[in-house]
Design a protein around this motif. Structure first.
Motif, PDB file in Angstrom:
ATOM      1  N   ALA A   1      56.640  42.364  12.376  1.00 33.19           N
ATOM      2  CA  ALA A   1      57.198  41.188  13.063  1.00 33.19           C
ATOM      3  C   ALA A   1      58.288  41.589  14.044  1.00 33.19           C
ATOM      4  N   GLY A   2      59.154  42.506  13.620  1.00 29.32           N
ATOM      5  CA  GLY A   2      60.211  42.970  14.509  1.00 29.32           C
ATOM      6  C   GLY A   2      59.652  43.683  15.722  1.00 29.32           C
ATOM      7  N   TYR A   3      58.635  44.486  15.492  1.00 27.34           N
ATOM      8  CA  TYR A   3      58.029  45.262  16.572  1.00 27.34           C
ATOM      9  C   TYR A   3      57.307  44.363  17.576  1.00 27.34           C
ATOM     10  N   ARG A   4      56.480  43.469  17.071  1.00 28.28           N
ATOM     11  CA  ARG A   4      55.657  42.661  17.963  1.00 28.28           C
ATOM     12  C   ARG A   4      56.489  41.703  18.818  1.00 28.28           C
ATOM     13  N   THR A   5      57.514  41.109  18.216  1.00 27.31           N
ATOM     14  CA  THR A   5      58.358  40.201  19.005  1.00 27.31           C
ATOM     15  C   THR A   5      59.150  40.976  20.052  1.00 27.31           C
ATOM     16  N   ALA A   6      59.692  42.136  19.680  1.00 27.52           N
ATOM     17  CA  ALA A   6      60.471  42.932  20.639  1.00 27.52           C
ATOM     18  C   ALA A   6      59.578  43.443  21.770  1.00 27.52           C
ATOM     19  N   LYS A   7      58.375  43.883  21.423  1.00 30.52           N
ATOM     20  CA  LYS A   7      57.448  44.401  22.444  1.00 30.52           C
ATOM     21  C   LYS A   7      57.069  43.296  23.436  1.00 30.52           C
ATOM     22  N   ALA A   8      56.794  42.101  22.907  1.00 29.42           N
ATOM     23  CA  ALA A   8      56.437  40.976  23.779  1.00 29.42           C
ATOM     24  C   ALA A   8      57.608  40.598  24.690  1.00 29.42           C
TER      25      ALA A   8
ATOM     26  N   SER B   1      65.362  42.414   6.422  1.00 29.32           N
ATOM     27  CA  SER B   1      66.183  42.506   7.635  1.00 29.32           C
ATOM     28  C   SER B   1      66.145  43.929   8.192  1.00 29.32           C
ATOM     29  N   ILE B   2      66.302  44.891   7.304  1.00 29.02           N
ATOM     30  CA  ILE B   2      66.316  46.296   7.722  1.00 29.02           C
ATOM     31  C   ILE B   2      64.991  46.674   8.381  1.00 29.02           C
ATOM     32  N   THR B   3      63.876  46.245   7.781  1.00 31.97           N
ATOM     33  CA  THR B   3      62.581  46.656   8.325  1.00 31.97           C
ATOM     34  C   THR B   3      62.234  45.909   9.618  1.00 31.97           C
ATOM     35  N   ARG B   4      62.661  44.650   9.734  1.00 33.75           N
ATOM     36  CA  ARG B   4      62.461  43.953  11.023  1.00 33.75           C
ATOM     37  C   ARG B   4      63.223  44.678  12.131  1.00 33.75           C
ATOM     38  N   ASN B   5      64.428  45.110  11.808  1.00 36.03           N
ATOM     39  CA  ASN B   5      65.228  45.846  12.800  1.00 36.03           C
ATOM     40  C   ASN B   5      64.552  47.158  13.179  1.00 36.03           C
ATOM     41  N   GLN B   6      63.971  47.816  12.183  1.00 35.52           N
ATOM     42  CA  GLN B   6      63.273  49.077  12.469  1.00 35.52           C
ATOM     43  C   GLN B   6      62.113  48.846  13.432  1.00 35.52           C
ATOM     44  N   GLY B   7      61.412  47.734  13.252  1.00 36.14           N
ATOM     45  CA  GLY B   7      60.320  47.398  14.165  1.00 36.14           C
ATOM     46  C   GLY B   7      60.821  47.151  15.572  1.00 36.14           C
ATOM     47  N   MET B   8      61.932  46.420  15.677  1.00 40.22           N
ATOM     48  CA  MET B   8      62.532  46.173  16.990  1.00 40.22           C
ATOM     49  C   MET B   8      62.932  47.483  17.653  1.00 40.22           C
ATOM     50  N   LEU B   9      63.550  48.379  16.893  1.00 41.86           N
ATOM     51  CA  LEU B   9      64.001  49.665  17.444  1.00 41.86           C
ATOM     52  C   LEU B   9      62.812  50.532  17.872  1.00 41.86           C
ATOM     53  N   ARG B  10      61.694  50.392  17.170  1.00 40.39           N
ATOM     54  CA  ARG B  10      60.486  51.144  17.563  1.00 40.39           C
ATOM     55  C   ARG B  10      59.997  50.687  18.936  1.00 40.39           C
TER      56      ARG B  10
ATOM     57  N   ARG C   1      56.656  26.107  23.023  1.00 46.37           N
ATOM     58  CA  ARG C   1      55.757  25.339  23.893  1.00 46.37           C
ATOM     59  C   ARG C   1      56.427  24.956  25.211  1.00 46.37           C
ATOM     60  N   GLN C   2      57.734  24.769  25.185  1.00 48.24           N
ATOM     61  CA  GLN C   2      58.469  24.419  26.400  1.00 48.24           C
ATOM     62  C   GLN C   2      58.762  25.625  27.282  1.00 48.24           C
ATOM     63  N   GLY C   3      58.454  26.833  26.758  1.00 53.41           N
ATOM     64  CA  GLY C   3      58.672  28.048  27.527  1.00 53.41           C
ATOM     65  C   GLY C   3      60.077  28.605  27.432  1.00 53.41           C
ATOM     66  N   GLU C   4      60.930  27.992  26.595  1.00 54.81           N
ATOM     67  CA  GLU C   4      62.304  28.485  26.444  1.00 54.81           C
ATOM     68  C   GLU C   4      62.358  29.695  25.513  1.00 54.81           C
ATOM     69  N   LEU C   5      61.523  29.672  24.477  1.00 57.38           N
ATOM     70  CA  LEU C   5      61.394  30.817  23.569  1.00 57.38           C
ATOM     71  C   LEU C   5      60.180  31.609  24.040  1.00 57.38           C
ATOM     72  N   THR C   6      60.371  32.889  24.290  1.00 55.36           N
ATOM     73  CA  THR C   6      59.305  33.690  24.907  1.00 55.36           C
ATOM     74  C   THR C   6      58.363  34.306  23.890  1.00 55.36           C
ATOM     75  N   ALA C   7      58.887  34.740  22.737  1.00 51.84           N
ATOM     76  CA  ALA C   7      58.043  35.396  21.722  1.00 51.84           C
ATOM     77  C   ALA C   7      58.422  34.886  20.339  1.00 51.84           C
ATOM     78  N   MET C   8      57.412  34.605  19.525  1.00 50.86           N
ATOM     79  CA  MET C   8      57.660  34.082  18.184  1.00 50.86           C
ATOM     80  C   MET C   8      56.564  34.562  17.251  1.00 50.86           C
ATOM     81  N   ALA C   9      56.963  35.115  16.122  1.00 51.38           N
ATOM     82  CA  ALA C   9      56.001  35.601  15.123  1.00 51.38           C
ATOM     83  C   ALA C   9      56.222  34.868  13.810  1.00 51.38           C
ATOM     84  N   GLY C  10      55.141  34.603  13.116  1.00 53.48           N
ATOM     85  CA  GLY C  10      55.242  33.962  11.807  1.00 53.48           C
ATOM     86  C   GLY C  10      53.978  34.192  11.014  1.00 53.48           C
ATOM     87  N   GLY C  11      53.976  33.736   9.776  1.00 55.89           N
ATOM     88  CA  GLY C  11      52.808  33.863   8.912  1.00 55.89           C
ATOM     89  C   GLY C  11      53.122  34.428   7.541  1.00 55.89           C
TER      90      GLY C  11
END
Length: 350
Positions: free
Chosen positions: A128-135, A167-176, A259-269
Motif C-alpha cells: 500500500a505504501g509503495y503503490r500510493t507513493a509510486k502513483a 506503519s513501519i512497513t507502509r513507510n518502507q513501501g513509500m521509501l522503496r 472522485r473530485q480529483g483533490e486526492l490523487t492516489a488512494m489504496a484500500g482493501g
C-alpha cells in the motif's frame, strides 16, 4: 442439520472507527454468504479487554463456546489471548496483524506451543505504501514546473506512528518508491501524525512553510491525507491542481475527494482480511486445511482506486450497503478446482 460453525471476532477498534466497522461488516457479509455464525465483540481499543473476552469465552459451558475465536495482535495481545483460550477446546486464528518477532519467544509458531492456534492472515502493508507513493510520483512528474532549482520534485511524508508494524512497513513501501525514482525525487522530511487528521493538519501547515517548493505529500492513512489537504487549502493551495496527495483506507470522505480529483492516489482493501480469514476457517472446518499455503500468511489485499471503482466500492461495501457479497466463490471446499486462494477485491466489486 449440523449446527453452523460459530466464530467470535474480538474487534480491537472503536465502535465508530471506520476501518474497524468496515472490517466487521465485511466479516458479517462473509458469514452470511457461507452460512456461518459470527459474533463481533468490539473492545474500544482497551488493551486488556481482548484477554478478558477470551477468558469469558473459555469459561462458558462447553456447548456454548464458539468453534473459533478470530482476533488481531493490536497492542501485542496475542500471548494473553492465547493463554486465556488454552484448554477451552476453541480454535484461534489471528487476522489483520500477525506476530511481531519480539513476541515469538512467548508464543512460538502456530500449532506448536499452542496447538489450537491455527495460523494468521495479514495484508502486505508495504504494498500500500509503495503503490500510493509510486502513483503520486508519476502524477507529479507530469508537472515539470514543480521542480526545484536542482531539478527535483520535493516530497513530504506524514507517517502513522513509529512503532506499529503496519506503519513501519507502509513507510518502507513509500521509501522503496522514492528510491526507485532516483535523483528526480527528494524526500525532504517525514513526520508522524499518529493517524489523526488534526495532528496531520498542524504538521503539514509547518512543513509547507518550511519547504515551500514541496508538491508531493504522501500520508500513511486517509484521515491524515485529509488533514494535510486542509492545511494546503488554508495556505491558498488547491489539492490535486498545484500539489498531489495520497492516502490509504476507504473512508467515504476520502473516496469523495478522490472522485473530485483533490486526492490523487488512494489504496484500500485490507479491511477484508477478516472476511478472507472467514473463508479459510470455513474450509478448515470442512476438512480443507490452508497449511499447504502457509500457517502465517501475508497477502496482497490492496487496490488503487479510481473514480469509477470508488463508486462501485461504496455501492457494494460502503457503510450501510445491503448488497449481498458472494464469498462462496473463494472457498476451496465449495470450488474443488481451486488450488490456491485468490483473495481479490476486484471480484467482489462486480
Amino acid at each position: 442439520m449440523a449446527q453452523a460453525q460459530s466464530v467470535v471476532f474480538i474487534n480491537p477498534g472503536m465502535s465508530d472507527e471506520i476501518f474497524w466497522t468496515s472490517a466487521s461488516d465485511a466479516m458479517r457479509k462473509a458469514a452470511d454468504s457461507l452460512g456461518m455464525q459470527l459474533q463481533v465483540v468490539t473492545v474500544e481499543r482497551d488493551r486488556l479487554k481482548p484477554m478478558e473476552v477470551a477468558q469469558s469465552l473459555a469459561q462458558l459451558p462447553p456447548q456454548e463456546r464458539p468453534d473459533y475465536v478470530l482476533f488481531g495482535n493490536e497492542y501485542s495481545v496475542a500471548p494473553s489471548v492465547l493463554k486465556a483460550l488454552e484448554g477451552a477446546g476453541i480454535q484461534a486464528f489471528m487476522a489483520f496483524s500477525g506476530i511481531h518477532e519480539d513476541l515469538r519467544p512467548q508464543v512460538g509458531f502456530p500449532r506448536e506451543r499452542f496447538p489450537f492456534w491455527l495460523g494468521s492472515l495479514e495484508s502486505n502493508a508495504e504494498d500500500a505504501g509503495y503503490r500510493t507513493a509510486k502513483a503520486l510520483i508519476e502524477a507529479a512528474q507530469k508537472h515539470p514546473q514543480w521542480r526545484d532549482e536542482q531539478g527535483q520534485w520535493q516530497m513530504l511524508a506524514i507517517a502513522g506512528d513509529r512503532s506499529t508494524p503496519v506503519s513501519i512497513t507502509r513507510n518502507q513501501g513509500m521509501l522503496r518508491a522514492v528510491s526507485e525514482a532516483g535523483d528526480s525525487v527528494k524526500l525532504m522530511q517525514q513526520v508522524y501524525g499518529e493517524w489523526r487528521q488534526d495532528k496531520a493538519r498542524e504538521q503539514a501547515a509547518v512543513l509547507f512553510q518550511r519547504y515551500p517548493q514541496a508538491r508531493i505529500v504522501w500520508s500513511g492513512n486517509d484521515v491524515m491525507a485529509l488533514g494535510a489537504m486542509q492545511a494546503w487549502q488554508e495556505q491558498g493551495g488547491k489539492p490535486g491542481q498545484d500539489a498531489v496527495f495520497s492516502g490509504i483506507n476507504t473512508s467515504a470522505q476520502a473516496l469523495e475527494k478522490l472522485r473530485q480529483g483533490e486526492l490523487t492516489a488512494m489504496a484500500g482493501g485490507h479491511f477484508l482480511a477478516g472476511a478472507w480469514a472467514m473463508v479459510m476457517l470455513f474450509d478448515y472446518h470442512h476438512g480443507i486445511d490452508f497449511a499447504d499455503e502457509g500457517l502465517e500468511q501475508k497477502r496482497p489485499m490492496f487496490m488503487l482506486f479510481d473514480a469509477s471503482s470508488s463508486k462501485r466500492f461504496e455501492q457494494r461495501m460502503g457503510a450501510g450497503s445491503k448488497v449481498r457479497l458472494d464469498f462462496r466463490q473463494f472457498s476451496k471446499y465449495l470450488n474443488p478446482h481451486l488450488k490456491r486462494y485468490d483473495f481479490d477485491i476486484h471480484r467482489l466489486l462486480h
